[in-house]
Design a protein around this motif. Structure first.
Motif, mmCIF file in Angstrom:
data_model
loop_
_atom_site.group_PDB
_atom_site.id
_atom_site.type_symbol
_atom_site.label_atom_id
_atom_site.label_comp_id
_atom_site.label_asym_id
_atom_site.label_seq_id
_atom_site.Cartn_x
_atom_site.Cartn_y
_atom_site.Cartn_z
ATOM 1 N N LEU A 111 3.606 -31.163 -14.930
ATOM 2 C CA LEU A 111 3.303 -30.137 -13.932
ATOM 3 C C LEU A 111 2.506 -28.988 -14.530
ATOM 4 C CD1 LEU A 111 6.634 -29.991 -11.895
ATOM 5 C CD2 LEU A 111 4.451 -30.996 -11.198
ATOM 6 N N LEU A 112 2.764 -28.667 -15.798
ATOM 7 C CA LEU A 112 1.974 -27.630 -16.460
ATOM 8 C C LEU A 112 0.528 -28.082 -16.617
ATOM 9 C CD1 LEU A 112 1.994 -24.861 -17.808
ATOM 10 C CD2 LEU A 112 2.558 -25.979 -19.965
ATOM 11 N N ALA A 113 0.326 -29.363 -16.924
ATOM 12 C CA ALA A 113 -1.031 -29.900 -17.013
ATOM 13 C C ALA A 113 -1.724 -29.848 -15.654
ATOM 14 C CB ALA A 113 -0.991 -31.337 -17.530
ATOM 15 N N VAL A 114 -0.986 -30.170 -14.604
ATOM 16 C CA VAL A 114 -1.542 -30.081 -13.249
ATOM 17 C C VAL A 114 -1.932 -28.645 -12.926
ATOM 18 C CG1 VAL A 114 -0.978 -30.293 -10.792
ATOM 19 C CG2 VAL A 114 -0.300 -32.097 -12.384
ATOM 20 N N GLN A 115 -1.074 -27.705 -13.302
ATOM 21 C CA GLN A 115 -1.338 -26.291 -13.045
ATOM 22 C C GLN A 115 -2.572 -25.800 -13.795
ATOM 23 O OE1 GLN A 115 1.747 -23.652 -14.449
ATOM 24 N NE2 GLN A 115 1.382 -22.191 -12.806
ATOM 25 N N PHE A 116 -2.754 -26.282 -15.020
ATOM 26 C CA PHE A 116 -3.837 -25.792 -15.872
ATOM 27 C C PHE A 116 -5.170 -26.455 -15.557
ATOM 28 C CE2 PHE A 116 -6.232 -25.362 -19.863
ATOM 29 C CZ PHE A 116 -6.063 -24.005 -20.107
ATOM 30 N N PHE A 117 -5.152 -27.746 -15.202
ATOM 31 C CA PHE A 117 -6.401 -28.500 -15.073
ATOM 32 C C PHE A 117 -6.797 -28.818 -13.634
ATOM 33 C CE2 PHE A 117 -4.996 -29.454 -19.397
ATOM 34 C CZ PHE A 117 -6.136 -29.093 -20.089
ATOM 35 N N THR A 118 -6.043 -28.323 -12.650
ATOM 36 C CA THR A 118 -6.436 -28.489 -11.255
ATOM 37 C C THR A 118 -6.220 -27.175 -10.525
ATOM 38 O OG1 THR A 118 -4.283 -29.107 -10.292
ATOM 39 C CG2 THR A 118 -5.551 -30.857 -11.355
ATOM 40 N N ARG A 119 -6.650 -27.140 -9.271
ATOM 41 C CA ARG A 119 -6.418 -25.983 -8.415
ATOM 42 C C ARG A 119 -5.155 -26.152 -7.561
ATOM 43 N NH1 ARG A 119 -10.923 -22.561 -7.865
ATOM 44 N NH2 ARG A 119 -11.877 -22.492 -9.931
ATOM 45 N N ILE A 120 -4.362 -27.166 -7.847
ATOM 46 C CA ILE A 120 -3.117 -27.369 -7.108
ATOM 47 C C ILE A 120 -2.143 -26.257 -7.498
ATOM 48 C CG2 ILE A 120 -1.150 -28.904 -6.747
ATOM 49 C CD1 ILE A 120 -3.011 -31.237 -7.369
ATOM 50 N N VAL A 173 -3.971 -37.975 -9.952
ATOM 51 C CA VAL A 173 -4.067 -37.112 -8.778
ATOM 52 C C VAL A 173 -5.514 -36.995 -8.306
ATOM 53 C CG1 VAL A 173 -3.667 -34.776 -7.912
ATOM 54 C CG2 VAL A 173 -2.038 -35.815 -9.497
ATOM 55 N N VAL A 174 -6.418 -36.664 -9.242
ATOM 56 C CA VAL A 174 -7.814 -36.441 -8.881
ATOM 57 C C VAL A 174 -8.475 -37.737 -8.416
ATOM 58 C CG1 VAL A 174 -10.052 -35.632 -9.704
ATOM 59 C CG2 VAL A 174 -7.963 -34.510 -10.493
ATOM 60 N N GLY A 175 -8.265 -38.813 -9.174
ATOM 61 C CA GLY A 175 -8.829 -40.091 -8.783
ATOM 62 C C GLY A 175 -8.235 -40.606 -7.486
ATOM 63 N N GLY A 176 -6.940 -40.350 -7.282
ATOM 64 C CA GLY A 176 -6.311 -40.761 -6.023
ATOM 65 C C GLY A 176 -6.896 -40.030 -4.835
ATOM 66 N N ALA A 177 -7.163 -38.728 -4.988
ATOM 67 C CA ALA A 177 -7.773 -37.949 -3.906
ATOM 68 C C ALA A 177 -9.177 -38.453 -3.613
ATOM 69 C CB ALA A 177 -7.803 -36.472 -4.288
ATOM 70 N N THR A 217 -13.298 -34.148 -5.713
ATOM 71 C CA THR A 217 -12.840 -33.994 -7.098
ATOM 72 C C THR A 217 -13.223 -32.626 -7.656
ATOM 73 O OG1 THR A 217 -14.863 -34.962 -8.059
ATOM 74 C CG2 THR A 217 -13.083 -36.474 -7.471
ATOM 75 N N VAL A 218 -14.405 -32.139 -7.292
ATOM 76 C CA VAL A 218 -14.843 -30.825 -7.770
ATOM 77 C C VAL A 218 -13.959 -29.727 -7.187
ATOM 78 C CG1 VAL A 218 -16.732 -29.150 -7.755
ATOM 79 C CG2 VAL A 218 -17.214 -31.570 -8.163
ATOM 80 N N LEU A 219 -13.631 -29.838 -5.906
ATOM 81 C CA LEU A 219 -12.768 -28.841 -5.275
ATOM 82 C C LEU A 219 -11.367 -28.880 -5.882
ATOM 83 C CD1 LEU A 219 -13.753 -29.236 -1.501
ATOM 84 C CD2 LEU A 219 -14.371 -27.366 -3.053
ATOM 85 N N LEU A 220 -10.883 -30.068 -6.185
ATOM 86 C CA LEU A 220 -9.520 -30.204 -6.694
ATOM 87 C C LEU A 220 -9.383 -29.671 -8.113
ATOM 88 C CD1 LEU A 220 -6.806 -31.255 -5.700
ATOM 89 C CD2 LEU A 220 -7.388 -33.497 -6.632
ATOM 90 N N THR A 221 -10.423 -29.824 -8.907
ATOM 91 C CA THR A 221 -10.364 -29.366 -10.304
ATOM 92 C C THR A 221 -11.033 -28.019 -10.522
ATOM 93 O OG1 THR A 221 -12.436 -30.484 -10.897
ATOM 94 C CG2 THR A 221 -10.389 -31.757 -11.107
ATOM 95 N N GLY A 222 -11.726 -27.519 -9.497
ATOM 96 C CA GLY A 222 -12.471 -26.282 -9.674
ATOM 97 C C GLY A 222 -13.697 -26.466 -10.557
ATOM 98 N N GLY A 223 -14.180 -27.709 -10.667
ATOM 99 C CA GLY A 223 -15.342 -27.984 -11.510
ATOM 100 C C GLY A 223 -15.083 -27.696 -12.978
#
Length: 278
Positions: A9-18, A48-52, A82-88
């Motif tokens: 979850l920390l990785a999700v928080q740091f590397f995505t905009r979720i 997560v990103v690939g699934g989206a 993918t760009v929106l989800l990760t913030g580029g």
């Protein structure tokens, strides 16, 4: 298992905009050591990103009229997702590296340019070309599958691309960890976004990361031909080796932006390998 979930979850928080907020954020916690350990879950971010991306591609394949341009439109919007989800995040790294290494042959000057958040000519060209490569290759894969689906109407025409998107995002996030393993961190550790990742990743961390990758490949093999996957992964590995050699020669190490660049290049190489294998 709880620590595994917290690090993920920390990785999700740091590397995505979720957003990971409130009580959940309090439970996850934060420390540089935890963030360093969360590097093992980089490929899990690809789930997560690939699934989206796969979901957007599949939905548009269903909703849009069946024309030769449908895979192209679906590829564009899945890339936007993918760009929106990760913030580029990774695209930003690619642009910074292109500006730095394209703008100067001097190592120190290149590192200085890479710290500048503004996008220059080399960065803009790299971004445009990378996005064009992704969209074109995904559209090509979708077009090939449309021909197959015409011969076998029971097959969903976008399943091949959906599986490719999901697997490509996972594998391309596992390979950059070998950059951390093989090269020294040369960024400004006082201000670098990758400061907690500056230390060498542990062997156990690599095992977790590649467990994500091998699990994804095993599932993908249910839909994609094993030979196609082997060729795609081989292309990604070659891209990784090229990045390792390039960064070692030009920078004598890596920065956080180099990791994002490697992810982008390995992802494109994965799609190219699939296309060539067909």
């Amino acid at each position: 298992m709880l620590q595994f979930i917290r690090e993920y979850l920390l990785a999700v928080q740091f590397f995505t905009r979720i957003p990971i907020t409130g009580r959940l954020a309090d439970w996850v916690g934060y420390s540089p050591e935890m963030l360093r350990a969360s590097a093992a879950h980089f490929p899990g971010i690809g789930v997560v990103v690939g699934g989206a991306a796969a979901a957007v591609f599949a939905l548009l394949q269903i909703l849009l009229p069946d024309t030769p341009f449908t895979p192209l439109v679906a590829a564009v919007f899945s890339t936007i997702a993918t760009v929106l989800l990760t913030g580029g995040f990774h695209e930003d790294g690619l642009a910074d590296v292109a500006d730095g290494l394209g703008g100067s042959y001097d190592r120190e000057r290149a590192l200085e340019i890479m710290k500048d958040s503004r996008v220059g000519a080399f960065g803009a060209m790299a971004l445009v070309l990378a996005l064009l490569c992704k969209v074109a290759l995904l559209a090509l894969l979708g077009s090939v599958e449309l021909v197959t689906a015409a011969e076998a109407p029971s097959l969903f025409s976008g399943w091949y691309v959906c599986a490719a998107l999901w697997t490509g995002h996972i594998v391309s996030r596992g390979l950059p960890l070998l950059v951390i393993r093989q090269l020294a961190h040369v960024g400004d550790t006082a201000t670098s976004k990758s400061k907690p990742l500056a230390d060498q990743i542990s062997s156990s961390g690599l095992l977790i990361a590649f467990a994500w990758c091998f699990g994804a490949l095993a599932l993908a093999s249910l839909l994609l031909d094993a030979v196609n996957l082997i060729v795609a992964c081989s292309f990604s590995v070659v891209a990784l080796l090229a990045m390792l050699r390039f960064f070692k020669r030009r920078l004598q190490g890596f920065t956080g932006d180099c990791l994002g660049t490697t992810q982008q290049v390995c992802e494109i190489a994965f799609y190219l390998g699939l296309a060539v294998s067909l």
